[in-house]
Write an enzyme that holds these catalytic residues in place. Structure first.
Site, PDB file in Angstrom:
ATOM      1  N   ASP A  96     -56.222  39.846 -15.477  1.00 26.77           N
ATOM      2  CA  ASP A  96     -57.136  40.850 -15.989  1.00 26.77           C
ATOM      3  C   ASP A  96     -56.315  42.112 -16.243  1.00 26.77           C
ATOM      4  O   ASP A  96     -55.087  42.110 -16.071  1.00 26.77           O
ATOM      5  CB  ASP A  96     -58.287  41.100 -15.003  1.00 26.77           C
ATOM      6  CG  ASP A  96     -59.579  41.487 -15.710  1.00 26.77           C
ATOM      7  OD1 ASP A  96     -59.651  42.628 -16.212  1.00 26.77           O
ATOM      8  OD2 ASP A  96     -60.498  40.658 -15.777  1.00 26.77           O
ATOM      9  N   HIS A 121     -59.687  42.849 -21.374  1.00 23.92           N
ATOM     10  CA  HIS A 121     -59.276  42.593 -19.993  1.00 23.92           C
ATOM     11  C   HIS A 121     -57.771  42.306 -19.887  1.00 23.92           C
ATOM     12  O   HIS A 121     -57.342  41.432 -19.133  1.00 23.92           O
ATOM     13  CB  HIS A 121     -60.089  41.441 -19.384  1.00 23.92           C
ATOM     14  CG  HIS A 121     -61.528  41.790 -19.153  1.00 23.92           C
ATOM     15  ND1 HIS A 121     -61.954  42.531 -18.070  1.00 23.92           N
ATOM     16  CD2 HIS A 121     -62.638  41.528 -19.887  1.00 23.92           C
ATOM     17  CE1 HIS A 121     -63.265  42.699 -18.137  1.00 23.92           C
ATOM     18  NE2 HIS A 121     -63.705  42.106 -19.230  1.00 23.92           N
ATOM     19  N   GLU A 181     -66.431  41.054 -23.334  1.00 28.90           N
ATOM     20  CA  GLU A 181     -66.383  42.521 -23.223  1.00 28.90           C
ATOM     21  C   GLU A 181     -65.270  43.165 -24.049  1.00 28.90           C
ATOM     22  O   GLU A 181     -64.537  44.025 -23.567  1.00 28.90           O
ATOM     23  CB  GLU A 181     -66.274  42.928 -21.748  1.00 28.90           C
ATOM     24  CG  GLU A 181     -67.488  42.486 -20.928  1.00 28.90           C
ATOM     25  CD  GLU A 181     -67.430  42.956 -19.487  1.00 28.90           C
ATOM     26  OE1 GLU A 181     -68.470  43.363 -18.969  1.00 28.90           O
ATOM     27  OE2 GLU A 181     -66.343  42.901 -18.873  1.00 28.90           O
TER      28      GLU A 181
END
Length: 506
Positions: free
Chosen positions: A147, A201, A271
């Site tokens: 991440d 991420h 995201e």
């Protein structure tokens, strides 16, 4: 937990020196398959029979377990363990006198996701997760390996990723470590799939490009104020117009596929925060030169190249990618063909997007955050963000995939979706903002055991018997070394059924 069986009174199996005869049990294990590598389509069915005969003053118990594969035999052995009990007063094992079980899972994908980036989880603790999964007939451990926080996966082709991205030299997963974990899991009926979450991420670990003459591989890394550039700090998104980014990404895919040799690969994909890309003139120019101003086209361009790199890294052979639900799965599904991708649903179970994915024949895995997010409800690590109600074991048990599908499709289409394998199963998720090796087990168990029964047998309703069965199974896991959360006072376990609230909703 307990499979359904027909049983009679129990027989003692060992002598305590107080006059109880030493009885014997023989176990025969049979499989006709030489399959030793679990795939999405592995047959995990088994049959188990227990018979007993009185011979003189002793009893001979015979157990026969047949599995379509090694993995089915393992499940049979787990069920056999649930038919055994230790009699403390007489200091002997007991087993039911007779039993016949025919058993198979309702869903082929029964997973647990552990985030190993926000906080590093040592291999030893991941092995304990595997142990507990095997006790519950769960079959997929999904590692969210990387991440923006850290990059603990050691890449032999691109070692800079851990040099610049690992929290420390002792918080790295080497190929040797991971291969050991993968074999450990395979012997326990669990397959491990990796996730390289892209294009969002990313950050720490991708920030060495300029020093090596490759330009920026990631942009908005550790940008502030972070809310302008990402959904959660620290920020970072791939520089998807830099060709060197794809070179590095392809090498990482090769390294991961060499370690995680299986039929599934998680590509992440959630995201993506467009304000990061739109803050850069080079990104705006890229779109303008292609006659568009929609950053979804830029994301789609990346996804196409990433898919090609994954297949190339796999020697040109197709491997099934999994992606999270996102703006792309919501409004730009033409970049994700249903025959190519599995969609992991993390949005709410009743959202309209779920219906569209099912109607468009995508294969899906449910991780709907309204029921299956194990990290929610323990307080927030960041202001009031992610302040969700705790997920009780009842929430997980009641997350019925068939009822969710029927809500969107109706009974007939749901039956088709189940029988054709479109609904693959579900996965509980343990994101690790507030999780490490010291508290992860109690957040996983016994809630994931309740989830496991939902995935294995898909019962029509929750009844009062589940409470006692889960309490007994929780004690069984504790006795096998799993640090589970406590469900109830010991008295409720010993006088099973008396602590149930008759006014509560079943």
């Amino acid at each position: 937990m307990h499979p359904k069986s027909e049983g009679q009174s129990a027989f003692p199996l060992t002598s305590n020196g107080r006059g109880i005869e030493r009885n014997r049990m023989s176990i025969t294990l049979t499989t006709e398959s030489d399959e030793t590598k679990m795939s999405l389509n592995s047959d995990e069915s088994y049959s188990l029979s227990v018979t007993s005969a009185i011979i003189g003053s002793s009893v001979k118990v015979q157990v026969q377990i047949y599995g379509a594969t090694f993995f089915g035999v393992r499940h049979g052995l787990e069920s056999l363990g649930q038919l055994l009990a230790f009699d403390e007063e007489n200091e002997c094992l007991q087993i039911v006198a007779e039993a016949e079980i025919e058993d198979r899972p309702a869903f082929k994908y029964r997973g647990v996701m552990v985030d190993t980036s926000r906080n590093f989880i040592p291999i030893l603790n991941l092995k304990k997760v595997v142990d507990a999964m095997s006790y519950n007939k769960l079959n997929v451990l999904h590692l969210h390996l990387t991440d923006s926080n850290s990059f603990p996966f050691y890449s032999k082709r691109i070692p800079y990723m851990t040099t610049y991205g690992a929290y420390s030299a002792s918080q790295i997963y080497t190929p040797k470590d991971l291969k050991d974990l993968i074999l450990y899991a395979r012997l326990r009926g669990v397959k491990i799939i990796p996730e390289l979450d892209l294009p969002a991420h990313v950050g720490n670990g991708w920030n060495w490009g300029p020093l090596m003459g490759l330009g920026e591989l990631a942009v908005c890394v550790n940008a502030e104020p972070w809310r302008q550039y990402c959904g959660q700090p620290p920020c970072g998104t791939l520089n998807v117009i830099n060709n060197y980014t794809y070179l590095v990404m392809g090498e990482l895919y090769k390294d991961m596929l060499e370690v995680f040799d299986n039929d599934l690969f998680h590509m992440g994909g959630d995201e993506v925060f467009f304000p990061c890309w739109s803050s850069r003139q080079d990104m705006r120019d890229w779109l303008k030169n292609r006659g568009t101003n929609d950053y979804m086209d830029l994301w789609g361009y990346f996804q196409g190249r990433a898919f090609d790199k994954l297949i190339e890294a796999n020697g040109g052979k197709y491997i099934t990618p999994i992606v999270w639900t996102s703006d792309m799965t919501n409004r730009a599904r033409h970049f994700l063909h249903p025959s190519d991708y599995i969609i992991q649903i993390w949005t709410g179970a009743t959202q309209y997007e779920v219906r569209e994915l099912l109607e468009n024949k995508y294969k899906v895995i449910f991780s709907n955050l309204d029921s299956l997010y194990l990290d929610h409800g323990f307080g927030t690590w960041l202001g009031l963000d992610h302040f969700w109600t705790i997920k009780t074991w009842q929430n997980l048990y009641d997350n019925d995939l068939i009822k969710i599908a029927e809500h969107h499709l109706g009974a007939n289409s749901t039956y088709y979706a189940i029988t054709t394998g479109q609904i693959l199963g579900a996965e509980v998720t343990l994101w690790s903002e507030k999780v490490d090796q010291h508290n992860m087990e109690m957040k996983l168990w016994p809630r994931s055991a309740a989830f496991a029964e939902r995935m294995w047998s898909s019962p029509q309703n929750r009844t009062i018997t589940v409470d006692a069965r889960l309490a007994h199974h929780t004690n069984r896991m504790k006795n096998r070394g799993i640090h589970t959360d406590r469900l109830q006072p010991e008295s409720c376990y010993q006088i099973s059924g008396y602590c149930h609230d008759s006014n509560s909703r079943l």
